[in-house]
Design an enzyme around this catalytic site. Structure first.
Site, PDB file in Angstrom:
ATOM      1  N   ASP A  67       4.808   3.067   9.693  1.00 20.15           N
ATOM      2  CA  ASP A  67       3.909   3.782   8.786  1.00 20.15           C
ATOM      3  C   ASP A  67       2.588   4.171   9.446  1.00 20.15           C
ATOM      4  O   ASP A  67       1.781   4.886   8.841  1.00 20.15           O
ATOM      5  CB  ASP A  67       3.617   2.926   7.545  1.00 20.15           C
ATOM      6  CG  ASP A  67       4.711   3.034   6.498  1.00 20.15           C
ATOM      7  OD1 ASP A  67       5.647   3.829   6.687  1.00 20.15           O
ATOM      8  OD2 ASP A  67       4.625   2.322   5.481  1.00 20.15           O
ATOM      9  N   ASN A 106       2.675  -0.865  -1.041  1.00 25.19           N
ATOM     10  CA  ASN A 106       3.965  -1.449  -0.707  1.00 25.19           C
ATOM     11  C   ASN A 106       4.127  -2.877  -1.210  1.00 25.19           C
ATOM     12  O   ASN A 106       5.241  -3.402  -1.206  1.00 25.19           O
ATOM     13  CB  ASN A 106       4.194  -1.392   0.801  1.00 25.19           C
ATOM     14  CG  ASN A 106       4.441   0.018   1.295  1.00 25.19           C
ATOM     15  OD1 ASN A 106       4.835   0.887   0.525  1.00 25.19           O
ATOM     16  ND2 ASN A 106       4.190   0.263   2.563  1.00 25.19           N
ATOM     17  N   ARG A 162       0.760   9.711  -3.648  1.00 19.25           N
ATOM     18  CA  ARG A 162       1.736   8.643  -3.815  1.00 19.25           C
ATOM     19  C   ARG A 162       1.271   7.356  -3.153  1.00 19.25           C
ATOM     20  O   ARG A 162       1.660   6.265  -3.586  1.00 19.25           O
ATOM     21  CB  ARG A 162       3.092   9.042  -3.214  1.00 19.25           C
ATOM     22  CG  ARG A 162       3.826  10.152  -3.953  1.00 19.25           C
ATOM     23  CD  ARG A 162       5.206  10.376  -3.362  1.00 19.25           C
ATOM     24  NE  ARG A 162       5.913   9.117  -3.237  1.00 19.25           N
ATOM     25  CZ  ARG A 162       6.446   8.652  -2.103  1.00 19.25           C
ATOM     26  NH1 ARG A 162       6.351   9.355  -0.996  1.00 19.25           N
ATOM     27  NH2 ARG A 162       7.068   7.496  -2.084  1.00 19.25           N
ATOM     28  N   CYS A 166      10.438   9.912   0.254  1.00 22.78           N
ATOM     29  CA  CYS A 166      10.109  10.765   1.394  1.00 22.78           C
ATOM     30  C   CYS A 166      11.346  11.040   2.241  1.00 22.78           C
ATOM     31  O   CYS A 166      12.177  10.163   2.465  1.00 22.78           O
ATOM     32  CB  CYS A 166       9.054  10.077   2.265  1.00 22.78           C
ATOM     33  SG  CYS A 166       7.380  10.132   1.590  1.00 22.78           S
TER      34      CYS A 166
END
Length: 424
Positions: A311, A23, A403, A120
């Site tokens: 997350d 990220n 990913r 997603c």
């Protein structure tokens, strides 16, 4: 189709070397578009999203070279003086972070045309805050045929106040990058405080940007005429670190994590200790996680940083299936982020969902079964569940894992897990 099979019952013990942050890497790579020259990125994780981003940057006119080392990659990215202004659907649809080229392209070229992003399916994640912010900097914005078409009158954005209606990480990053080349001062109000925003600001300042306030809810940017290419270090991945911390507690293991950003994990660390795990700091970027007693239920609510990260919600849910008693998890960031609940139910977990809150009752013996991953963090949650399930768990659609997790199978097997990739 490739799957991952997990044979449960192993207690994880050993050392895990963490990778660079996904990220943080993605906005940093996109922000390189702001400056012509040769950029160098170190400690880049080996991920599908990184490869997708490089493909998009090459389409826009950049040249890239990936140099592999033992633990991570070095990416040499050459940004030319002539760039394309359009990011097409076929290169953007797989990854929402692709929208992060919008701000840099508009700031550098005075125009940009970017396909509406994919990613997603964890909820509606509109980019209205991005567009509202760009309009506040003087951009003309049009939406047509699935594309965002932006233009800066006179070829340059102008500084202004951007007040986000809600905390948005990618929105903050896009506007932060765009404002570096805007004329005058920009203030980002109600800005995201996430460490990845701070990492982007650190990179931009290395390029010559004038930024203050990163890590707070008000970021101030004084626009400059031009930026220069430089070298950057990608920080460690706090979500990868959190996933392995939960894995240690879940399996009653003993894991040492190298390059763990402990200062960014205080909400998770506090919850783990309440649940019965021991988290020992061995230095500023090294920690040990163990558990010897039973797990206790801990209820929590996801919220923007520095609170408990969305997350980590799915991984925490697995942990709570093994705790003695009832716990609740309230998801306040994305409205559709409980898609892993039915899959955990297939393994025997006792779960119920009412609106934005899931209730978990444990401890529940989990039994191996065939399950399907629905998104990146749900994939990790199912792998964790497989670690404590009796028998073999087969997880489908694991391309999501690639990913966002650098060699998850290899790292887990290195500390005693039993995972393998198979084809159906």
């Amino acid at each position: 189709m490739e799957c991952i099979e997990v044979e449960g019952g192993a207690s994880l013990r050993g050392t895990v070397q963490l990778s660079g942050s996904k990220n943080a890497s993605l906005p940093m790579l996109c922000a390189a578009l702001l400056a012509q020259g040769d950029h160098v990125f170190r400690s880049v994780p080996r991920l599908r999203d990184i490869a997708s981003t490089l493909k998009l940057l090459r389409h826009l006119g950049c040249r890239s070279e990936v140099v592999q080392s033992t633990q991570s990659d070095v990416i040499n990215l050459s940004v030319g003086d002539v760039l394309g202004a359009e990011a097409p659907y076929e290169l953007v649809c797989e990854m929402r972070a692709s929208v992060l080229v919008l701000g840099p392209l508009l700031a550098r070229l005075g125009r940009a045309k970017v396909s509406l992003p994919g990613g997603c399916a964890i909820g509606t994640r509109p980019i209205d805050q991005h567009l509202k912010g760009l309009e506040a900097l003087g951009a003309r914005v049009q939406l047509h045929h699935g594309y965002v078409d932006c233009e800066a009158p006179g070829g340059r954005l102008r500084g202004g106040d951007v007040c986000f209606d809600m905390v948005t990480v990618t929105g903050t990053e896009n506007l932060l990058a765009a404002a570096t080349l805007a004329e005058g001062r920009t203030r980002l109000l109600n800005a995201a405080r996430e460490p990845e925003v701070v990492a982007l600001a650190t990179m931009l300042k290395a390029m010559g940007a004038r930024i203050s306030g990163e890590g707070t809810s008000e970021i101030v940017i004084e626009g400059v005429e031009a930026l220069q290419a430089a070298s950057y270090e990608v920080p460690p991945d706090r979500i990868e670190a959190g996933t392995y911390m939960v894995a240690a507690a879940l399996t009653g293991g003993d894991l040492t994590l190298e390059d763990a950003p402990l200062a960014q994990l205080e909400a998770l660390t506090s919850a783990l200790r309440k649940a019965g795990a021991a988290v020992e700091a061995l230095g500023p970027s090294r920690c040990r996680v163990t558990r010897s007693g039973p797990l206790r239920p801990v209820s929590l609510t996801t919220a923007p940083y520095p609170e408990f990260a969305t997350d980590m919600q799915a991984q925490w849910m697995v942990l709570m299936t093994q705790a003695r008693g009832e716990s609740t998890i309230s998801e306040r960031i994305f409205e559709n982020r409980f898609m892993h609940v039915p899959e955990l139910g297939r393994l025997g977990a006792q779960l119920s969902v009412d609106g934005d809150t899931a209730t978990v009752t444990g401890p529940t013996p989990l039994e191996g079964a065939v399950v399907t991953a629905t998104d990146l963090r749900a994939s990790a949650c199912l792998v964790l569940a497989g670690l404590v399930a009796h028998g073999v768990t087969r997880i489908r659609r694991v391309y999501h894992l690639d990913r966002g997790y650098d060699d998850l199978v290899g790292k887990l097997n290195g500390v005693g897990a039993r995972l393998r990739r198979v084809r159906e």
